[in-house]
Write a protein that holds these residues in place. Structure first.
Motif, PDB file in Angstrom:
ATOM      1  N   LYS A 118       0.841  -1.204   0.000  1.00 28.59           N
ATOM      2  CA  LYS A 118       0.000   0.000   0.000  1.00 28.59           C
ATOM      3  C   LYS A 118       0.881   1.261   0.000  1.00 28.59           C
ATOM      4  N   VAL A 119       1.950   1.215   0.823  1.00 29.97           N
ATOM      5  CA  VAL A 119       2.865   2.362   0.883  1.00 29.97           C
ATOM      6  C   VAL A 119       3.592   2.544  -0.450  1.00 29.97           C
ATOM      7  N   ARG A 120       4.012   1.425  -1.054  1.00 27.01           N
ATOM      8  CA  ARG A 120       4.714   1.500  -2.340  1.00 27.01           C
ATOM      9  C   ARG A 120       3.867   2.264  -3.367  1.00 27.01           C
ATOM     10  N   HIS A 121       2.550   2.112  -3.283  1.00 31.24           N
ATOM     11  CA  HIS A 121       1.668   2.710  -4.298  1.00 31.24           C
ATOM     12  C   HIS A 121       1.135   4.088  -3.902  1.00 31.24           C
ATOM     13  N   ASN A 122       1.662   4.657  -2.819  1.00 30.84           N
ATOM     14  CA  ASN A 122       1.136   5.945  -2.342  1.00 30.84           C
ATOM     15  C   ASN A 122       1.103   7.028  -3.413  1.00 30.84           C
ATOM     16  N   ASN A 123       2.155   7.081  -4.247  1.00 32.85           N
ATOM     17  CA  ASN A 123       2.263   8.208  -5.182  1.00 32.85           C
ATOM     18  C   ASN A 123       1.797   7.888  -6.603  1.00 32.85           C
ATOM     19  N   VAL A 124       0.996   6.835  -6.735  1.00 33.33           N
ATOM     20  CA  VAL A 124       0.563   6.437  -8.079  1.00 33.33           C
ATOM     21  C   VAL A 124      -0.183   7.569  -8.798  1.00 33.33           C
ATOM     22  N   VAL A 125      -1.062   8.269  -8.063  1.00 32.19           N
ATOM     23  CA  VAL A 125      -1.887   9.281  -8.749  1.00 32.19           C
ATOM     24  C   VAL A 125      -1.039  10.432  -9.304  1.00 32.19           C
ATOM     25  N   PRO A 126      -0.189  11.079  -8.462  1.00 28.23           N
ATOM     26  CA  PRO A 126       0.637  12.142  -9.048  1.00 28.23           C
ATOM     27  C   PRO A 126       1.607  11.624 -10.103  1.00 28.23           C
ATOM     28  N   MET A 127       2.073  10.379  -9.937  1.00 29.94           N
ATOM     29  CA  MET A 127       3.023   9.822 -10.906  1.00 29.94           C
ATOM     30  C   MET A 127       2.341   9.619 -12.264  1.00 29.94           C
ATOM     31  N   MET A 128       1.123   9.064 -12.254  1.00 26.76           N
ATOM     32  CA  MET A 128       0.386   8.904 -13.518  1.00 26.76           C
ATOM     33  C   MET A 128       0.069  10.277 -14.113  1.00 26.76           C
ATOM     34  N   ALA A 129      -0.246  11.226 -13.229  1.00 26.70           N
ATOM     35  CA  ALA A 129      -0.552  12.577 -13.718  1.00 26.70           C
ATOM     36  C   ALA A 129       0.658  13.148 -14.437  1.00 26.70           C
ATOM     37  N   LEU A 130       1.833  12.847 -13.889  1.00 23.15           N
ATOM     38  CA  LEU A 130       3.067  13.335 -14.491  1.00 23.15           C
ATOM     39  C   LEU A 130       3.254  12.706 -15.872  1.00 23.15           C
ATOM     40  N   GLY A 131       2.959  11.409 -15.979  1.00 22.04           N
ATOM     41  CA  GLY A 131       3.075  10.715 -17.263  1.00 22.04           C
ATOM     42  C   GLY A 131       2.168  11.327 -18.313  1.00 22.04           C
ATOM     43  N   VAL A 132       0.926  11.595 -17.900  1.00 25.91           N
ATOM     44  CA  VAL A 132      -0.036  12.182 -18.838  1.00 25.91           C
ATOM     45  C   VAL A 132       0.408  13.598 -19.213  1.00 25.91           C
ATOM     46  N   GLN A 133       0.964  14.276 -18.218  1.00 26.23           N
ATOM     47  CA  GLN A 133       1.511  15.614 -18.433  1.00 26.23           C
ATOM     48  C   GLN A 133       2.611  15.583 -19.502  1.00 26.23           C
ATOM     49  N   GLN A 134       3.496  14.588 -19.378  1.00 23.78           N
ATOM     50  CA  GLN A 134       4.597  14.449 -20.334  1.00 23.78           C
ATOM     51  C   GLN A 134       4.031  14.237 -21.742  1.00 23.78           C
ATOM     52  N   LEU A 135       2.912  13.511 -21.798  1.00 25.65           N
ATOM     53  CA  LEU A 135       2.295  13.244 -23.089  1.00 25.65           C
ATOM     54  C   LEU A 135       1.625  14.510 -23.631  1.00 25.65           C
ATOM     55  N   LYS A 136       0.995  15.236 -22.731  1.00 30.35           N
ATOM     56  CA  LYS A 136       0.268  16.444 -23.107  1.00 30.35           C
ATOM     57  C   LYS A 136       1.211  17.454 -23.758  1.00 30.35           C
ATOM     58  N   LYS A 137       2.454  17.483 -23.245  1.00 34.78           N
ATOM     59  CA  LYS A 137       3.444  18.409 -23.795  1.00 34.78           C
ATOM     60  C   LYS A 137       3.679  18.151 -25.268  1.00 34.78           C
ATOM     61  N   GLU A 138       3.500  16.871 -25.669  1.00 31.14           N
ATOM     62  CA  GLU A 138       3.778  16.545 -27.072  1.00 31.14           C
ATOM     63  C   GLU A 138       2.614  16.927 -27.988  1.00 31.14           C
ATOM     64  N   LYS A 139       1.528  17.366 -27.379  1.00 36.67           N
ATOM     65  CA  LYS A 139       0.391  17.906 -28.147  1.00 36.67           C
ATOM     66  C   LYS A 139      -0.182  16.919 -29.169  1.00 36.67           C
ATOM     67  N   ILE A 140      -0.068  15.597 -28.884  1.00 40.27           N
ATOM     68  CA  ILE A 140      -0.627  14.684 -29.891  1.00 40.27           C
ATOM     69  C   ILE A 140      -1.946  14.132 -29.405  1.00 40.27           C
ATOM     70  N   LEU A 141      -2.495  14.802 -28.385  1.00 45.41           N
ATOM     71  CA  LEU A 141      -3.598  14.155 -27.714  1.00 45.41           C
ATOM     72  C   LEU A 141      -4.977  14.578 -28.181  1.00 45.41           C
ATOM     73  N   HIS A 142      -5.064  15.341 -29.273  1.00 48.45           N
ATOM     74  CA  HIS A 142      -6.356  15.936 -29.589  1.00 48.45           C
ATOM     75  C   HIS A 142      -7.483  14.917 -29.739  1.00 48.45           C
ATOM     76  N   ASP A 143      -7.224  13.757 -30.348  1.00 46.56           N
ATOM     77  CA  ASP A 143      -8.350  12.848 -30.589  1.00 46.56           C
ATOM     78  C   ASP A 143      -8.347  11.635 -29.666  1.00 46.56           C
ATOM     79  N   GLY A 144      -7.264  11.411 -28.965  1.00 43.71           N
ATOM     80  CA  GLY A 144      -7.184  10.170 -28.199  1.00 43.71           C
ATOM     81  C   GLY A 144      -7.557  10.325 -26.751  1.00 43.71           C
ATOM     82  N   LEU A 145      -8.121  11.476 -26.420  1.00 46.41           N
ATOM     83  CA  LEU A 145      -8.389  11.728 -25.011  1.00 46.41           C
ATOM     84  C   LEU A 145      -9.348  10.722 -24.411  1.00 46.41           C
ATOM     85  N   ASP A 146     -10.375  10.347 -25.177  1.00 46.61           N
ATOM     86  CA  ASP A 146     -11.388   9.456 -24.626  1.00 46.61           C
ATOM     87  C   ASP A 146     -10.794   8.156 -24.150  1.00 46.61           C
ATOM     88  N   GLU A 147      -9.938   7.590 -25.005  1.00 53.35           N
ATOM     89  CA  GLU A 147      -9.328   6.312 -24.683  1.00 53.35           C
ATOM     90  C   GLU A 147      -8.516   6.406 -23.393  1.00 53.35           C
TER      91      GLU A 147
END
Length: 366
Positions: A118-147
């Motif tokens: 449980k402790v190992r997974h404490n930061n999953v939410v901000p970490m995933m947010a960071l991943g999506v953030q990294q993707l958002k920077k690439e601006k390729i997300l216009h149509d794939g948001l739903d998925e």
């Protein structure tokens, strides 16, 4: 970039096993079942509970690990997402290498292990947010948001369930549980009291950020209680009040008018407990409403950047990576409730938090 596949740090046999377990059927439990079962904390029940988790957790974790491997738009390759996937694979391996649970000693060791997971997974939410953030920077997300949005809904809903099951089992071992509490569940949760605490927390953040905070008035029966998980309820109400305070504060900041209070109304129906949070913060334009439950939309500036230190990611900011509302809605749905927003642009917003009172709904298993 796709060179570092999971097979390098994890054996092929483990990856095959993850695939196999990810196809097994999950077993949902209801709030009522958790409550009834946990109200008799005997050694035998601890062992039964541990045996159930020993089989159930690897199935749920394997499903998520498999999904993390195959996300669209190269999201699986983002360093932050790879890190999350490794946490899931490590936890799967820990669970699968743990021998069958036969007696009290096994159960005690198992409980220590899942506590560490449980402790190992404490930061999953901000970490995933960071991943999506990294993707958002690439601006390729216009149509794939739903998925990506649907994946994140499943992923976070599943995470709420995994943390609830582990937390519930661990908390049942608490030698001095708070009165009326069965694990994480308070059989006499007072929505008025939770709303009061969540409001104080949200107002202190608003004060820190803006130097002042609108008032909040709470209406409802102070004696009314029902079985619920107070931490979940606090998370949801806090999020709604925080959003309302911010909207009102920003709308009236430079005005000579007194900022109108945020109103919270707690209603207890036969099937549902409904909490309404009402503000006069100017509302959300209708075009923006569909976006408020997606993970890639926040009207506030983003506190996460490449260099943010995730060890203090739990430090709450007034507004953040735009996850508060969608995750609050998942908390509501987890025990059969829902969260709806109704807005009048130019006036304000009403949020309706519906919580199922019966506690009979099964966990929704993504």
């Amino acid at each position: 970039m796709a060179v570092k596949k999971a097979c390098e740090s994890f054996s092929k046999s483990l990856m095959d096993e993850v695939q196999r377990w990810g196809c097994m059927k999950q077993t949902g439990v209801s709030l009522r079942y958790m409550m009834d079962f946990g109200s008799r904390p005997t050694q035998r029940n601890f062992i039964i509970s541990a045996q159930f988790l020993h089989k159930e957790l690897p199935i749920r974790i394997a499903r998520r690990a498999t999904e993390l491997e195959s996300l669209p738009y190269g999201l699986s390759e983002k360093p932050a997402v790879l890190k999350v996937r490794d946490w899931y694979l490590d936890s799967f391996r820990d669970l699968r290498t743990f021998p069958d649970i036969k007696d009290a000693k096994d159960e005690k060791d198992f409980t220590q292990m899942i506590k560490a997971i449980k402790v190992r997974h404490n930061n999953v939410v901000p970490m995933m947010a960071l991943g999506v953030q990294q993707l958002k920077k690439e601006k390729i997300l216009h149509d794939g948001l739903d998925e990506i949005h649907q994946f994140l809904d499943r992923f976070y809903l599943s995470r709420i369930g995994i943390r609830m099951l582990i937390g519930q089992h661990v908390e049942l071992h608490n030698p001095n549980p708070p009165p009326h509490c069965v694990g994480y569940i308070d059989t006499k949760t007072s929505p008025m009291e939770v709303a009061q605490n969540a409001t104080e927390d949200a107002r202190s953040i608003c004060l820190r950020e803006y130097g002042s905070a609108p008032n909040v008035t709470i209406y409802g029966d102070p004696d009314f209680t029902f079985p619920y998980v107070p931490t979940h309820l606090h998370t949801m109400v806090f999020e709604l009040v925080k959003n309302s305070l911010r909207a009102v504060q920003e709308r009236f900041m430079d005005s000579d008018k007194v900022a109108p209070p945020v109103r919270i109304i707690v209603a207890d129906g036969i099937e549902d407990v409904t909490i309404k949070v009402s503000d006069e913060g100017g509302g959300i334009p209708r075009s923006g409403l569909p976006k408020i439950f997606t993970y890639l939309y926040s009207t506030a500036s983003n506190p996460l950047d490449e260099h943010s230190d995730l060890s203090d990611a739990d430090a709450v900011t007034m507004a953040g990576y735009g996850y508060g509302l969608p995750i609050s809605r998942l908390y509501a749905m987890y025990f059969g409730g829902d969260l709806q927003m109704i807005s009048m642009e130019g006036y304000g917003t009403d949020a309706y938090l519906h919580l199922s009172r019966l506690g009979d709904s099964q966990e929704p298993l993504p």
